[in-house]
Design an enzyme around this catalytic site. Structure first.
Site, PDB file in Angstrom:
ATOM      1  N   HIS A   1      -7.374  14.872   6.381  1.00 56.93           N
ATOM      2  CA  HIS A   1      -8.231  14.563   7.524  1.00 56.93           C
ATOM      3  C   HIS A   1      -9.649  14.236   7.063  1.00 56.93           C
ATOM      4  O   HIS A   1     -10.268  13.279   7.521  1.00 56.93           O
ATOM      5  CB  HIS A   1      -8.235  15.743   8.491  1.00 56.93           C
ATOM      6  CG  HIS A   1      -9.272  15.631   9.556  1.00 56.93           C
ATOM      7  ND1 HIS A   1      -9.162  14.708  10.570  1.00 56.93           N
ATOM      8  CD2 HIS A   1     -10.442  16.266   9.732  1.00 56.93           C
ATOM      9  CE1 HIS A   1     -10.232  14.812  11.345  1.00 56.93           C
ATOM     10  NE2 HIS A   1     -11.023  15.748  10.854  1.00 56.93           N
TER      11      HIS A   1
ATOM     12  N   CYS B   1      -2.620 -15.705  -2.333  1.00 54.89           N
ATOM     13  CA  CYS B   1      -2.561 -14.411  -1.653  1.00 54.89           C
ATOM     14  C   CYS B   1      -2.133 -13.289  -2.583  1.00 54.89           C
ATOM     15  O   CYS B   1      -1.806 -12.207  -2.139  1.00 54.89           O
ATOM     16  CB  CYS B   1      -1.663 -14.485  -0.425  1.00 54.89           C
ATOM     17  SG  CYS B   1       0.033 -14.930  -0.799  1.00 54.89           S
TER      18      CYS B   1
ATOM     19  N   GLU C   1       5.485 -18.952  -6.151  1.00 56.74           N
ATOM     20  CA  GLU C   1       5.496 -17.731  -6.962  1.00 56.74           C
ATOM     21  C   GLU C   1       6.603 -17.764  -8.008  1.00 56.74           C
ATOM     22  O   GLU C   1       6.810 -16.816  -8.736  1.00 56.74           O
ATOM     23  CB  GLU C   1       5.631 -16.491  -6.058  1.00 56.74           C
ATOM     24  CG  GLU C   1       6.759 -16.568  -5.058  1.00 56.74           C
ATOM     25  CD  GLU C   1       6.722 -15.449  -4.021  1.00 56.74           C
ATOM     26  OE1 GLU C   1       6.145 -14.393  -4.306  1.00 56.74           O
ATOM     27  OE2 GLU C   1       7.292 -15.642  -2.937  1.00 56.74           O
TER      28      GLU C   1
ATOM     29  N   ASP D   1       4.091 -12.244  -8.421  1.00 50.65           N
ATOM     30  CA  ASP D   1       5.411 -12.676  -8.871  1.00 50.65           C
ATOM     31  C   ASP D   1       5.320 -13.838  -9.854  1.00 50.65           C
ATOM     32  O   ASP D   1       6.090 -13.906 -10.806  1.00 50.65           O
ATOM     33  CB  ASP D   1       6.293 -13.052  -7.681  1.00 50.65           C
ATOM     34  CG  ASP D   1       6.991 -11.820  -7.109  1.00 50.65           C
ATOM     35  OD1 ASP D   1       7.283 -10.896  -7.902  1.00 50.65           O
ATOM     36  OD2 ASP D   1       7.239 -11.767  -5.889  1.00 50.65           O
TER      37      ASP D   1
END
Lengths: 89, 541
Positions: free
Chosen positions: B189, B502, B431, B455
């Site tokens: 928390h 990305c 990729e 990748d």
């Protein structure tokens, strides 16, 4: 008295927030509501008892409603369970 | 001077005096009895329950302002407080002449014990909440207010064992310089709250409670997890400088993060976020994302027994599209299979999962699954600026087959009279080296490329990226990778189309200037990296 069986499908079962919503829903009605999981039984107006059942995802529960507004109460419970307690994804 | 080490949970540096937050439990004798009549004790009980409810409700409303999710627990606290089973037990005990505090303690502890014995950690953790409510009630009965964080006497670094939602909900924010806790990890928390409030924090610091004292001077470094008690002058001077620099940089980033940024030579670069669930929407928006460059849809499919319905998917896609309005959201179709076990798909066990039936290969084999996803995306398309992207494309036939399926789905929706956006961009992830090498041909079938470097690197070097023994091969800046990237960008530009990235490389400060030089059009990264990337782009030619 009416009873109905449900399979709890939401991710975490009847843990804190879903259990709280269950109790809050049941509290809106005058009827007495019980939840049974296997041999264990809980007063659905008590969050402590509901949590103690330890209902997890894919557990089957039996909901027993009795009282003057039992029909409406069961409908509300059914709606809550089928909507997965408003859980997103 | 003494140095301790914990886990950095929220970045930033705090220098200041320590405030020890160690609330004492009220001493209650659970066996004590008295001769007060039941009705009198019951009346007090009802009054303190009402008072406690008001208090919890105030905490709920206060917490909801900053952390909606965190606030939900207080709803459960109110139900604990008014639980008929516990109240019935208290009544019985009061009738047996137990004092009010004794009855409250006995009744709550019985339920706490039941919950602590539960196996599922989710349920077990609620025992702590129940105790929190018990303590509150006992405090109200005794009229003794124990130490609280609602008024901290001086600007301070708060040191505690751990903090509960009740501790922090009424937090005196202006006097909090930082948090240090002895227990807890980055999902505690304290960690989540500190991050949300932008307060530096270090958690899991062993021995901090015995080493630190009220008023002691300390340094907290939330990036490294270092805690320095009673620092000497040199150390203090060093950290003052570090703190100043950190704050200066942070301020600068705050200024640029919501801007649309261009390089010095005037090319505007879209800086977007990669997200993996709808919960990440706000994080992305607050980080200044110009859009979503990669919306991973796997979260909808994992951890369940049946595939998600069209409706469930539609709602998730709609939510993201609506949140971003006219800003682009690239939805990547399902990238799953191989190493991820999905029982309901009945996948064959493969010897080489990374070279097997995954992503688009799996979708083209399970056309029903793929069509449901495409339908859901198309239906959601009217709510924003959607783009679709297929993962793991190796050859053009895969694009053609996927596009044909998309066409079929569009036709079906038209026949059913269901609304969808007629023209939106469709792209592929580059990729696999074969896609980069043949980018010139593939671009004819799509509107854009997005390079997935994680990748691409693994497949180019034939090196498993999770295997530490071959990690020396995982080199994004190696000429073979840079050549593949450049080929991809050039091919798209030749056809007046665009290329984004990305993978992790897109947010790497070392890679960004090189990518900009090669002509990259869009960079998509984890949200926390966006402000820095935007600043870097503005400083690059």
């Amino acid at each position: 008295m009416i009873t109905k069986r449900f399979v709890v499908k939401n991710k975490v079962g009847l843990h804190a927030r879903p259990a709280a919503e269950f109790v809050q829903t049941v509290n809106k009605f005058r009827s007495e509501v019980k939840i049974k999981k296997g041999e264990k039984e809980a007063n659905a107006k008590s969050i402590v008892e509901v949590l103690s059942l330890g209902v997890e995802r894919n557990n089957e529960i039996e909901v027993i409603v009795s009282g003057e507004d039992e029909k409406q109460a069961l409908e509300a419970i059914e709606h809550l369970i089928n909507s997965n307690f408003g859980e997103k994804e | 001077m003494k140095q301790l080490k914990g886990i950095g949970a929220s970045t930033g540096i705090a220098i200041g005096k320590i405030f020890m937050y160690t609330p004492k439990q009220l001493p209650v004798n659970a066996e004590e009895k008295d001769s007060l009549p039941f009705s009198e004790k019951k009346e007090i009980l009802e009054r303190v329950i009402n008072a406690a409810e008001k208090e919890i409700d105030a905490l709920y409303k206060n917490t909801r302002k900053n952390a909606e999710k965190e606030a939900e627990i207080f709803q459960a606290h109110i139900l604990f407080l008014k639980d008929p089973t516990i109240i019935k037990k208290i009544d019985e005990l009061l009738k047996q002449n137990f004092t009010l505090p004794a009855a409250v303690k006995k009744a709550f502890e019985e339920s706490v014990a039941i919950m602590e014995k539960m196996e599922n950690p989710y349920f077990k953790a609620r025992a702590k909440d129940l105790r929190d409510v018990e303590e509150r009630l006992l405090r109200k009965i005794s009229g003794i207010e124990t130490q609280s964080l609602s008024s901290i006497p001086y600007p301070a670094i708060i040191v505690a064992k751990d903090l509960t939602p009740s501790d922090t909900a009424s937090l005196d924010r202006k006097n909090v310089l930082g948090f240090v806790t002895e227990t807890g990890g980055i999902t505690s928390h304290t960690a989540i709250l500190a991050e949300a409030l932008g307060i530096p924090a270090v958690v899991g610091v062993r021995n901090i409670l015995s080493e630190a004292k009220n008023g002691m001077l300390a340094i907290l470094d939330g990036s490294t997890g270092d805690i320095i008690l009673e620092p000497d002058e040199t150390t203090l001077a060093r950290y003052r400088q570090k703190k100043e620099q950190y704050e200066r940089e942070k301020k600068e980033l705050e200024k640029v993060k919501f801007l649309s940024v261009s390089t010095k030579s005037g090319k505007t670069i879209e800086v977007s976020a990669n997200i993996g669930k709808t919960d990440d929407i706000n994080i992305a928006i607050n980080s200044g994302a110009d859009g979503i460059g990669l919306f991973r849809t796997e979260f909808l499919f994992l951890d369940r027994e049946i595939p998600p319905s069209e409706e469930e998917q539609f709602n998730a896609y709609k939510k993201v599209l609506e949140a971003f309005g006219s800003k682009p959201v690239i939805i990547r179709t399902l990238d799953i299979g191989g190493d991820k076990q999905i029982p309901y798909l009945g996948l064959e066990k493969e010897l080489n999962p990374f070279l097997g039936v995954r992503a688009i290969r799996l979708c083209l084999k399970n056309k029903g699954l793929f069509k449901t996803q495409l339908r859901a995306i198309l239906r959601a398309s009217i709510y924003g600026n959607v783009k679709i992207m297929y993962p793991m494309i190796a050859i053009k036939d895969e694009i053609i087959e996927a596009n044909n399926l998309l066409k079929t789905v569009k036709k079906e929706l038209t026949e059913e009279g269901v609304a969808y956006k007629k023209d939106f961009e469709v792209g592929i992830m580059v990729e696999i080296p074969s896609a980069a090498l043949n980018a010139d041909e593939l671009i004819k079938y799509v509107d854009f490329f997005s390079i997935g470097t994680n990748d691409l690197i693994q497949y180019t070097f034939a090196a498993d990226r999770t295997n530490r023994n071959v990690s020396y091969l995982y080199n994004p800046l190696h000429p073979s990778i840079l050549k593949l990237i450049e080929m991809t960008i050039k091919a798209s530009h030749k056809h007046n189309k665009w290329t984004g990235m990305c993978g992790e490389m897109a947010g790497d400060p070392k890679a960004i200037p090189i990518l900009l030089k090669m002509g990259i059009d869009e960079l998509s990264m984890s949200p926390s990296k966006i402000p820095n990337a935007k600043k870097l782009i503005m400083e690059t030619e």
